[in-house]
Write an enzyme that holds these catalytic residues in place. Structure first.
Site, PDB file in Angstrom:
ATOM      1  N   HIS A  96      12.997 -34.209 -91.738  1.00 28.72           N
ATOM      2  CA  HIS A  96      12.544 -35.069 -92.832  1.00 28.72           C
ATOM      3  C   HIS A  96      13.680 -35.309 -93.817  1.00 28.72           C
ATOM      4  CE1 HIS A  96       8.579 -34.368 -91.303  1.00 28.72           C
ATOM      5  NE2 HIS A  96       8.675 -33.079 -91.516  1.00 28.72           N
ATOM      6  N   GLU A 114       8.178 -29.062 -96.683  1.00 25.08           N
ATOM      7  CA  GLU A 114       6.881 -28.578 -96.215  1.00 25.08           C
ATOM      8  C   GLU A 114       6.958 -27.088 -95.924  1.00 25.08           C
ATOM      9  OE1 GLU A 114       6.733 -31.230 -92.809  1.00 25.08           O
ATOM     10  OE2 GLU A 114       7.052 -29.564 -91.427  1.00 25.08           O
ATOM     11  N   HIS A 171      12.966 -29.148 -86.949  1.00 28.37           N
ATOM     12  CA  HIS A 171      11.831 -28.249 -86.713  1.00 28.37           C
ATOM     13  C   HIS A 171      10.829 -28.860 -85.751  1.00 28.37           C
ATOM     14  CE1 HIS A 171      10.596 -30.894 -90.017  1.00 28.37           C
ATOM     15  NE2 HIS A 171       9.367 -30.737 -89.592  1.00 28.37           N
ATOM     16  N   ARG A 191      12.106 -38.591 -85.728  1.00 28.24           N
ATOM     17  CA  ARG A 191      11.986 -37.920 -84.446  1.00 28.24           C
ATOM     18  C   ARG A 191      13.350 -37.864 -83.778  1.00 28.24           C
ATOM     19  NH1 ARG A 191       7.559 -41.202 -82.530  1.00 28.24           N
ATOM     20  NH2 ARG A 191       6.042 -40.114 -83.798  1.00 28.24           N
TER      21      ARG A 191
HETATM   22 ZN    ZN Z   1       7.636 -31.680 -90.458  1.00 26.46          ZN
END
Ligand code: ZN
Length: 311
Positions: A96, A114, A171, A191
C-alpha cells in the site's frame, strides 16, 4: 450521548474468499465471501446503522451530519476501517502507498497503514511480510525477473499473533487464515504478484510500477515488543499498537468489568463469545461504536473484543 451505534456490515466476495464468516452469525452472499467490512464509512462499502435513533443511516452520513458523535475531530472522512477477512485461498502479494503518494497518485485518497490480529489459522499456516531485496534496485530486478521465491519473505503464523503493516511493506495473507484488520479508511492496494491466477479466464490486474515505487527497501522487521497485558475487574486488556493513525487493544472478559470510553469515539468488534454491554446483549460478530462522551460502560459475560480509536 449514551447510545451505542451498532453497524450492519457489508460483505465482499473475493476469488480467495470462503464461507467461514458464517461462524460469526452472518448471512453471507456466497461460498467465496472474503471480507466483512465491519465498521466502514468507505464509499466501496458504507455500513448502515442497525438500530436506535440513527437506524438506517450510513456511517458516512453520520460522520458528515453528526460530527459531535465522533468528538468533532475534523477531517473529511471517517478515518478508520475495520474488517474481518476469511482467506480460504492465498491473497495476492501486495503493498500500500502512504498518504503522500496516495494523495498525489490516487485522487486524494488516504494511504493505507493496517494491522492484523490473527483470529484463526491452519496449523502450518504462514504469511508474507517483507521481502529479501537489499535495496530498491534489487526490488525492481527481482520483480521484473519474477524471482518470487527469492523476493518474498514468508514466516510462520499462529492464532493470536499480531502484525503492523506500514505503507511500503510487501504483505499477503495465505489460505486458511482469518484475521481482524484495523486500517486507515482507504481501498488502495497495489498488487505485485498474483501467483499467476486467473479470474474469469484472465489474470487480475497487477500494479508493478506503482509497487516498485512504494516498496521500502531493505525490509526492516517491526519491533514485536509493545504487547502488554493489564488486568482490570474480570478482564485482561492487551495493548496491541499505537501508531499515528490508530491505537488498538484486545480485551478478554470472563465475568464483569467497567471500563471508560474517553476517546473521540471507540470502535468495538466482538470476535468471540457472548454477553452484554450496559445490559444490551452482544455476541461474536457484533460491531459497534461508542460515541464521544459515552463514559463508563459495563461488559458482562465471556467476550473477546478488539477495540480501536484514533488516539
Ligand atoms: Zn493490505
Amino acid at each position: 450521548m449514551k447510545e451505542i451505534l451498532f453497524l450492519e456490515p457489508v460483505f465482499k466476495e473475493m476469488v480467495w474468499g470462503g464461507n467461514r464468516l458464517r461462524e460469526f452469525g452472518y448471512e453471507i452472499p456466497s461460498e467465496q465471501t472474503g471480507e466483512c467490512w465491519a465498521i466502514s464509512a468507505h464509499a466501496n462499502g458504507d455500513d448502515t446503522i442497525r438500530s436506535g435513533r440513527f437506524e438506517g443511516k450510513k456511517l458516512s452520513e453520520l460522520w458528515a451530519e453528526n460530527l459531535e458523535l465522533f468528538g468533532n475531530i475534523g477531517g473529511d472522512r471517517f478515518p478508520l476501517l475495520i474488517k474481518i477477512i476469511d482467506a480460504k485461498g492465498d491473497l495476492s502479494i501486495q503493498v500500500h502507498p502512504d498518504d503522500a503518494y496516495a494523495r498525489e497518485h490516487e485522487n486524494g485518497s488516504y494511504g493505507k497503514t493496517e494491522c492484523w490480529y490473527i483470529l484463526d489459522c491452519d496449523p502450518e499456516a504462514t504469511i508474507v511480510i517483507g521481502h529479501n531485496a537489499k535495496d530498491s534496485k534489487e526490488v525492481a530486478d527481482m520483480i521484473h525477473g519474477e524471482r518470487w521465491g527469492e523476493f518474498i519473505r514468508e514466516i510462520p503464523v499462529k492464532k493470536g499473533d499480531f502484525f503492523q503493516i506500514n505503507p511500503g511493506c510487501v504483505h499477503a495473507i495465505k489460505g486458511g487464515t482469518m484475521i481482524l484488520e484495523t486500517q486507515q479508511n482507504s481501498d488502495i492496494t497495489y498488487r505485485v504478484y498474483d501467483y499467476g491466477r486467473l479470474q474469469n479466464g484472465k489474470p487480475r490486474q497487477l500494479h508493478v510500477e506503482q509497487s516498485i515505487a512504494v516498496i521500502k527497501a531493505p525490509y526492516v522487521a517491526e519491533d514485536a515488543a509493545a504487547r502488554t497485558i493489564t488486568a482490570k475487574g474480570d478482564a485482561a486488556i492487551e495493548h496491541l499498537i499505537t501508531c499515528p493513525y490508530y491505537s488498538v487493544d484486545r480485551i478478554e472478559v470472563d465475568g464483569s468489568v467497567t471500563l471508560v470510553q474517553d476517546k473521540p469515539f471507540l470502535n468495538v468488534s466482538i470476535y468471540e463469545g457472548e454477553g452484554t454491554i450496559d445490559g444490551t446483549p452482544v455476541r461474536k460478530g457484533d460491531h459497534f461504536i461508542l460515541p464521544a462522551g459515552y463514559g463508563a460502560y459495563e461488559l458482562n459475560g465471556k467476550l473477546g473484543l478488539i477495540v480501536s480509536s484514533v488516539e
